[in-house]
Design a protein around this motif. Structure first.
Motif, PDB file in Angstrom:
ATOM      1  N   SER A 188      14.587   9.855   3.150  1.00 21.31           N
ATOM      2  CA  SER A 188      13.690   8.792   2.712  1.00 21.31           C
ATOM      3  C   SER A 188      13.769   7.618   3.676  1.00 21.31           C
ATOM      4  CB  SER A 188      14.061   8.318   1.300  1.00 21.31           C
ATOM      5  OG  SER A 188      13.860   9.345   0.357  1.00 21.31           O
ATOM      6  N   LEU A 189      12.652   6.979   3.908  1.00 20.97           N
ATOM      7  CA  LEU A 189      12.611   5.775   4.717  1.00 20.97           C
ATOM      8  C   LEU A 189      12.389   4.565   3.813  1.00 20.97           C
ATOM      9  CD1 LEU A 189      10.340   6.801   7.754  1.00 20.97           C
ATOM     10  CD2 LEU A 189      12.825   6.977   7.534  1.00 20.97           C
ATOM     11  N   ALA A 190      12.948   3.455   4.216  1.00 21.63           N
ATOM     12  CA  ALA A 190      12.685   2.208   3.490  1.00 21.63           C
ATOM     13  C   ALA A 190      11.217   1.829   3.665  1.00 21.63           C
ATOM     14  CB  ALA A 190      13.588   1.105   4.015  1.00 21.63           C
ATOM     15  N   ALA A 204       0.810  -1.216   0.000  1.00 23.49           N
ATOM     16  CA  ALA A 204       0.000   0.000   0.000  1.00 23.49           C
ATOM     17  C   ALA A 204       0.841   1.263   0.000  1.00 23.49           C
ATOM     18  CB  ALA A 204      -0.928   0.006   1.221  1.00 23.49           C
ATOM     19  N   ILE A 205       2.155   1.140   0.225  1.00 27.54           N
ATOM     20  CA  ILE A 205       3.026   2.316   0.369  1.00 27.54           C
ATOM     21  C   ILE A 205       4.071   2.322  -0.728  1.00 27.54           C
ATOM     22  CG2 ILE A 205       4.650   3.501   1.887  1.00 27.54           C
ATOM     23  CD1 ILE A 205       3.200   2.217   4.260  1.00 27.54           C
ATOM     24  N   GLU A 206       4.133   3.420  -1.451  1.00 22.49           N
ATOM     25  CA  GLU A 206       5.136   3.585  -2.513  1.00 22.49           C
ATOM     26  C   GLU A 206       6.435   4.167  -1.969  1.00 22.49           C
ATOM     27  OE1 GLU A 206       5.096   2.706  -5.610  1.00 22.49           O
ATOM     28  OE2 GLU A 206       3.138   2.971  -6.549  1.00 22.49           O
ATOM     29  N   SER A 207       6.320   5.209  -1.147  1.00 23.30           N
ATOM     30  CA  SER A 207       7.514   5.871  -0.621  1.00 23.30           C
ATOM     31  C   SER A 207       7.146   6.666   0.624  1.00 23.30           C
ATOM     32  CB  SER A 207       8.128   6.819  -1.667  1.00 23.30           C
ATOM     33  OG  SER A 207       7.228   7.881  -1.964  1.00 23.30           O
ATOM     34  N   ILE A 208       8.151   6.964   1.444  1.00 21.48           N
ATOM     35  CA  ILE A 208       7.960   7.785   2.640  1.00 21.48           C
ATOM     36  C   ILE A 208       9.126   8.756   2.765  1.00 21.48           C
ATOM     37  CG2 ILE A 208       7.771   7.836   5.153  1.00 21.48           C
ATOM     38  CD1 ILE A 208       6.484   5.152   5.109  1.00 21.48           C
TER      39      ILE A 208
END
Length: 772
Positions: free
Chosen positions: A563-565, A549-553
């Motif tokens: 940026s977080l993994a 559900a998550i592309e990037s943070i």
């Protein structure tokens, strides 16, 4: 020697001496004089004060908790969530009036003294000695900042917050030492900036930017003199001086701040007098926090994103660490949600199932080959009011969903077929498929101990006219119970659960599927997301991909971003391409000429399967194209509503079927979601019709037997166990289920342990599944 008061407390003189000792100690340290803490006025008395020299040299300043913003895949905002509503801004983005007001009222000599204002300490000492208590503090703005750091570090732990704010001499000395360090490291302007960003202004607003937005709906840089004075006055007691709830008290406090600004020369007396005459004019922005504020009906998807964050080890080894990172906030989370697909899902749900209906519907769409969750919605909105819910029906209990998922009915049959094909059974495989038969026994399991039908339970098809022989193609299109009972008895349970393991099909509570024959007809509760991702493996020619559900943070800490993994989908082969292509061909027949005709798409290759469970408590359609898969469930979350003689979405239904209510929801949701997108084709295989007889089930008005989904023959009604027994007779018409039908009274005994699962009435599970 001064006397103690009764009760063992210190006399006012002793309190004064102690307070003076602190100030002398602080002044000495500030002057660079190295004095051992134990020697000054007994400050290191046992149990009262931590040794000054023992206090760690560096103050740990945790990143300030901020809002987290959740975006869709195109970068549009879905929701903002936060533990503390705060937006950190630089000093240049804070009104000069605000800077002057807070200094004037909280620490007017801020720019003249060091970390400790000895003049202020002596003034407070005199006041306290006269009152016999602690009437006045003397904390500098720097000391207040340090105390706020302690509170911020405590987070939401009430014990730690109490320790951070307790009125003890030990805490005061610790605060003093760190205040000295902060003054040396940061300087006055940075301390002021940090203070204005960390302090609490009431109404859930932390920091001046959030406060300006809350009370005046503007940025901190745009605050006027009266507005700045009002906010500065709130800090001392946010509840007492809350202008929303006590305008009179807030006005008095604001005017006190204005007068103090004039006294210290920040503004003229005339400016202060003019500002005092102005009434308080608020433009309040209500606190909007959490997934309940999500737009586009994405509240449940928002909550799913939060649960993914809290559950995935990529964000921290323990849930506590992950929760701390989540509460710290300052995150910008770009998700996989496709706004076009989400809008289409919501529109379809709204059209076909009303919020006020006695049943609910949930729909989820995923992308085959990537595992991306592109849409997730429900007919009952996210909330806590009437006809609202906070339970996400699309996911399992580990992600905030139903405790047990929902029985899937005949949507489980493709897994049985895939397992048989993988075992070498041909797509033309025929079974006698009688109308009624004893459940074959024994059936092999993985443990080596076979399941046996000790009670001689029987299984029936929908009507007496429904009997074989049938080949796999026709049996799948018509969802013939006895065909799949014979198939699972020949193949065995172990290959079937092996297939579902590869497709990550588990019960809603996370447990593996039990090795009992009832699973062949969808007796166990499974979540819509689990079903959609499993069917997506058929669409991607046998490759299963875990949902993401998550592309990037991006995380902002201070003025820096990093940026977080994030979790990545893991893809693995669940079946051969040939098996997947064969299943696709079989399920295309379901929407072309079988029980799912009402769900079929007219402009692209598509396939799927209907499902209805016993007592009509659940109805499903799970289907896909080569580039999108989706599952739709309709039913009662409590499993207490039987969908007979029921109005759903303004349409009366004598009996609800998987192809009749969930099917059109899926069709309309997919149509909008895929509009303007490529229409790739399946790799179909040639499956001869075989030697089975066409029993002509409800192909026209008043013909055939068995209640139908739009005249094609679907599930029986009111089955007792997992769709194994019973069925409606003499009910099929072209309109589908208009003539009702009769519920046969089964005469059979049920072997102990034949059905495993929660009883109807639990949150999201019932006994057994049905056909179609």
């Amino acid at each position: 020697m001064p006397k103690k008061r009764s009760g063992g407390g210190l006399s006012p003189t002793q309190q004064a001496a102690k307070f003076l000792g602190v100030s002398v100690l602080a002044g000495a340290v500030l002057a660079g004089i190295a004095l051992p803490a134990a020697g000054v006025l007994g400050l290191a008395a046992k149990g009262s004060v931590q040794g000054f020299d023992d206090i760690p040299a560096n103050l740990k300043r945790p990143p300030l908790s901020q809002r987290t913003t959740i975006l869709d895949e195109q970068g549009h905002q879905l929701a903002q969530v936060y533990s503390r509503d705060r937006t950190v801004v630089e000093l240049k983005d804070i009104s000069p009036y605000m800077q002057k007001a807070i200094v004037a009222i909280e620490d007017s000599r801020f720019y003249q003294h060091g970390a400790i204002d000895l003049k202020g300490v002596l003034r407070a000492l005199n006041k306290n000695a006269q009152s016999g208590g602690v009437a006045q503090g003397a904390s500098t703005l720097t000391q207040q900042y340090v105390k706020n750091v302690f509170v911020e570090e405590a987070g939401d732990d009430p014990t730690k917050v109490a320790q951070a704010t307790q009125q003890t001499l030990g805490r005061k000395i610790k605060e003093l030492k760190y205040a000295i360090q902060v003054e040396q490291q940061l300087g006055k302007k940075k301390i002021l900036e940090n203070y204005l960003n960390i302090t609490f202004f009431g109404e859930q607003a932390y920091g001046v930017e959030a406060a300006a937005q809350r009370y005046f709906s503007k940025h901190a840089k745009d605050l006027t003199l009266p507005e700045a004075a009002l906010l500065a006055g709130i800090v001392q007691s946010p509840s007492r001086y809350d202008p929303v709830n006590d305008e009179a008290e807030a006005t008095k406090r604001r005017n006190t701040v204005l007068q103090r600004m004039a006294e210290v020369g920040n503004i003229s007396q005339a400016e202060a007098d003019r500002a005092k005459k102005q009434p308080i004019v608020l433009k309040v922005t209500q606190p909007r926090n959490g997934c309940i504020t999500a737009v586009k009906g994405a509240g449940f998807f928002c909550k799913y994103v939060e649960q993914v964050f809290l559950n995935d080890p990529v964000f921290g080894k323990t849930r506590e660490r992950r929760a701390k990172l989540w509460n710290q906030g300052g995150l910008t989370i770009r998700t996989t949600l496709d706004p076009q697909a989400q809008a289409s899902v919501q529109a379809s749900l709204k059209q076909h199932v009303y919020q006020s209906d006695p049943v609910a519907a949930a729909a989820v769409l995923v992308e085959p080959g990537t595992g991306k969750v592109v849409a997730m919605g429900q007919s009952k909105p996210y909330g806590y009011g009437k006809n609202e819910t906070e339970i996400n029906y699309s996911v399992g209990s580990d992600m905030g969903g139903s405790n047990f998922g929902f029985p899937t009915g005949s949507t489980f049959k493709p897994f049985v077929a895939a397992a048989a094909l993988e075992q070498g059974k041909p797509a033309t495989q025929e079974y006698s498929s009688p109308y009624q038969m004893e459940y074959p026994s024994p059936v092999q399991t993985c443990s080596g101990k076979p399941w046996t039908n000790q009670e001689h339970a029987k299984v029936e098809n929908e009507s007496k006219s429904e009997h074989g022989p049938y080949a796999m193609k026709e049996a799948m299109a018509k969802s013939v119970n006895t065909y799949f009972v014979q198939m699972i008895s020949e193949v065995g349970l172990c290959p079937v659960v092996g297939m579902t393991d590869k497709l990550h099909v588990v019960q809603g509570n996370g447990d593996k599927l039990p090795q009992v024959p009832a699973i062949a007809l969808g007796s166990k509760g499974i979540s819509p997301l689990t079903m959609a991702t499993a069917y997506a493996a058929f669409a991607s020619r046998g490759m299963y991909c875990t949902p993401v559900a998550i592309e990037s943070i991006r995380q902002k800490i201070g003025g820096q971003e990093k940026s977080l993994a994030v979790p990545r989908s893991t893809c693995s082969r669940a079946m051969s391409e040939k098996t997947a292509d064969t299943v696709n061909t079989l399920l295309q027949g379901v929407v072309d000429s079988g029980t799912g005709q009402q769900a079929g798409l007219s402009d692209r290759d598509n396939a799927g399967k209907t499902g209805t469970t016993d007592e009509r408590k659940n109805a499903w359609f799970v289907g896909y194209t080569p580039n999108m898969a989706g599952a739709v469930w309709v039913g009662s979350a409590t499993q207490k509503v039987q969908m007979t003689n029921i109005t759903i979405g303004g349409v009366f239904n004598a009996l609800v079927y998987g192809g009749q209510v969930p099917g059109p929801i899926w069709r309309d949701a997919m149509t909008g979601a895929l509009a303007g997108k490529p229409a790739p084709a399946f790799n179909l295989v040639n499956i001869p019709d075989g030697g089975g007889k066409d029993k002509g089930k409800g192909q026209g008005p008043g013909t055939g037997n068995g209640t139908t989904d739009g005249g094609t023959g679907d599930t029986g009604g009111g089955n007792v166990i997992g769709g194994l027994i019973g069925g409606l007779t003499n009910g099929g018409t072209d309109a589908g289920a208009t003539n009702g039908g009769t519920f046969p009274t089964p005469t059979f005994s049920i072997p102990q342990g034949f059905i495993q699962g929660q009883n109807a009435g639990t949150n999201g599970n019932g006994n057994g599944g049905r056909r179609g």
